[in-house]
Design a protein around this motif. Structure first.
Motif, mmCIF file in Angstrom:
data_model
loop_
_atom_site.group_PDB
_atom_site.id
_atom_site.type_symbol
_atom_site.label_atom_id
_atom_site.label_comp_id
_atom_site.label_asym_id
_atom_site.label_seq_id
_atom_site.Cartn_x
_atom_site.Cartn_y
_atom_site.Cartn_z
ATOM 1 N N THR A 1 0.773 -1.138 0.204
ATOM 2 C CA THR A 1 -0.182 0.023 0.540
ATOM 3 C C THR A 1 0.729 0.906 -0.176
ATOM 4 O OG1 THR A 1 -1.662 -1.271 0.607
ATOM 5 C CG2 THR A 1 -1.394 1.162 0.774
ATOM 6 N N ARG A 2 1.880 1.335 0.812
ATOM 7 C CA ARG A 2 3.128 2.280 0.893
ATOM 8 C C ARG A 2 3.858 2.259 -0.960
ATOM 9 N NH1 ARG A 2 5.925 2.089 5.599
ATOM 10 N NH2 ARG A 2 7.539 0.737 4.209
ATOM 11 N N GLU A 3 4.220 1.366 -1.442
ATOM 12 C CA GLU A 3 5.471 2.034 -2.082
ATOM 13 C C GLU A 3 4.700 2.095 -3.127
ATOM 14 O OE1 GLU A 3 8.490 2.670 -1.595
ATOM 15 O OE2 GLU A 3 8.601 1.249 -0.036
ATOM 16 N N PHE A 4 2.853 0.703 -3.590
ATOM 17 C CA PHE A 4 2.694 0.857 -5.125
ATOM 18 C C PHE A 4 1.318 1.890 -5.093
ATOM 19 C CE2 PHE A 4 4.419 -3.547 -4.544
ATOM 20 C CZ PHE A 4 5.491 -2.399 -5.428
ATOM 21 N N ASP A 5 0.579 2.199 -4.020
ATOM 22 C CA ASP A 5 -0.277 2.888 -3.996
ATOM 23 C C ASP A 5 -0.151 4.492 -3.234
ATOM 24 O OD1 ASP A 5 -3.182 3.755 -3.971
ATOM 25 O OD2 ASP A 5 -4.245 2.188 -2.582
ATOM 26 N N MET A 6 0.347 4.683 -2.019
ATOM 27 C CA MET A 6 0.129 6.334 -1.268
ATOM 28 C C MET A 6 1.635 6.585 -2.398
ATOM 29 S SD MET A 6 -0.338 4.896 2.570
ATOM 30 C CE MET A 6 0.680 6.160 2.954
ATOM 31 N N TRP A 7 2.017 5.953 -2.988
ATOM 32 C CA TRP A 7 3.548 6.258 -3.241
ATOM 33 C C TRP A 7 3.934 5.943 -4.191
ATOM 34 C CZ3 TRP A 7 3.690 10.343 0.464
ATOM 35 C CH2 TRP A 7 3.685 9.788 1.408
ATOM 36 N N GLY A 8 3.453 5.146 -5.025
ATOM 37 C CA GLY A 8 3.588 4.976 -6.045
ATOM 38 C C GLY A 8 2.756 4.997 -6.782
ATOM 39 N N ASP A 9 2.172 4.134 -8.514
ATOM 40 C CA ASP A 9 1.353 4.670 -9.190
ATOM 41 C C ASP A 9 0.575 2.991 -9.929
ATOM 42 O OD1 ASP A 9 3.776 3.477 -10.892
ATOM 43 O OD2 ASP A 9 3.315 4.918 -12.116
ATOM 44 N N MET A 10 0.665 1.779 -9.048
ATOM 45 C CA MET A 10 0.090 1.194 -9.299
ATOM 46 C C MET A 10 -0.742 0.501 -8.250
ATOM 47 S SD MET A 10 3.563 -1.090 -10.318
ATOM 48 C CE MET A 10 4.643 -0.372 -9.416
ATOM 49 N N GLU B 1 -3.604 -1.550 -7.953
ATOM 50 C CA GLU B 1 -3.702 -2.318 -8.210
ATOM 51 C C GLU B 1 -3.320 -3.890 -7.750
ATOM 52 O OE1 GLU B 1 -3.145 -0.627 -11.375
ATOM 53 O OE2 GLU B 1 -4.895 0.759 -11.159
ATOM 54 N N LEU B 2 -2.233 -3.164 -7.976
ATOM 55 C CA LEU B 2 -1.020 -4.363 -7.628
ATOM 56 C C LEU B 2 -0.902 -3.996 -5.708
ATOM 57 C CD1 LEU B 2 1.571 -6.304 -7.908
ATOM 58 C CD2 LEU B 2 2.878 -4.503 -7.939
ATOM 59 N N ALA B 3 -0.682 -2.474 -5.299
ATOM 60 C CA ALA B 3 -0.780 -2.783 -3.756
ATOM 61 C C ALA B 3 -2.322 -4.301 -3.767
ATOM 62 C CB ALA B 3 -1.682 -2.014 -2.935
ATOM 63 N N VAL B 4 -3.487 -3.588 -3.943
ATOM 64 C CA VAL B 4 -4.990 -4.671 -3.474
ATOM 65 C C VAL B 4 -5.160 -5.661 -4.193
ATOM 66 C CG1 VAL B 4 -7.371 -4.467 -4.236
ATOM 67 C CG2 VAL B 4 -6.394 -2.558 -3.660
ATOM 68 N N LEU B 5 -4.143 -6.008 -4.745
ATOM 69 C CA LEU B 5 -3.531 -7.570 -4.870
ATOM 70 C C LEU B 5 -3.044 -8.251 -3.746
ATOM 71 C CD1 LEU B 5 -3.908 -10.722 -6.526
ATOM 72 C CD2 LEU B 5 -0.982 -9.416 -8.428
#
Length: 87
Positions: free
Chosen positions: A63-72, A74-78
């Motif tokens: 969540t921190r790497e791919f959603d809050m600070w990133g642009d992925m 969907e990967l965080a959800v998965l």
């Protein structure tokens, strides 16, 4: 392997494929997610693995790497869905 296990294994493999190209020695958070996903994969498929090294944290890291600070997001959800399946 049951159907649920097969579906979960497909999700783990999807997440591993997505993060594989990003793995570097300089991104320890991604290495941690990868290590936890590999542990999950081994549990589903019956492969030998290390003992679990504590609670799974890959969802929070993702969540921190791919959603809050990133642009992925969907990967965080998965990755969060995979973690919940093991809790």
């Amino acid at each position: 392997m049951q159907l649920r296990d097969t579906e979960l294994l497909l999700k783990v493999d999807e997440a591993l494929s997505a993060i594989g190209p990003m793995l570097t020695a300089t991104w320890p958070n991604l290495q941690s997610i990868h290590r936890q996903l590999m542990w999950c994969r081994a549990q589903i498929s019956g492969e030998p693995s290390e003992p679990r090294q504590g609670p799974l944290t890959m969802g929070l890291i993702a969540t921190r790497e791919f959603d809050m600070w990133g642009d992925m997001p969907e990967l965080a959800v998965l990755i969060n869905r995979i973690q919940r399946a093991f809790e």
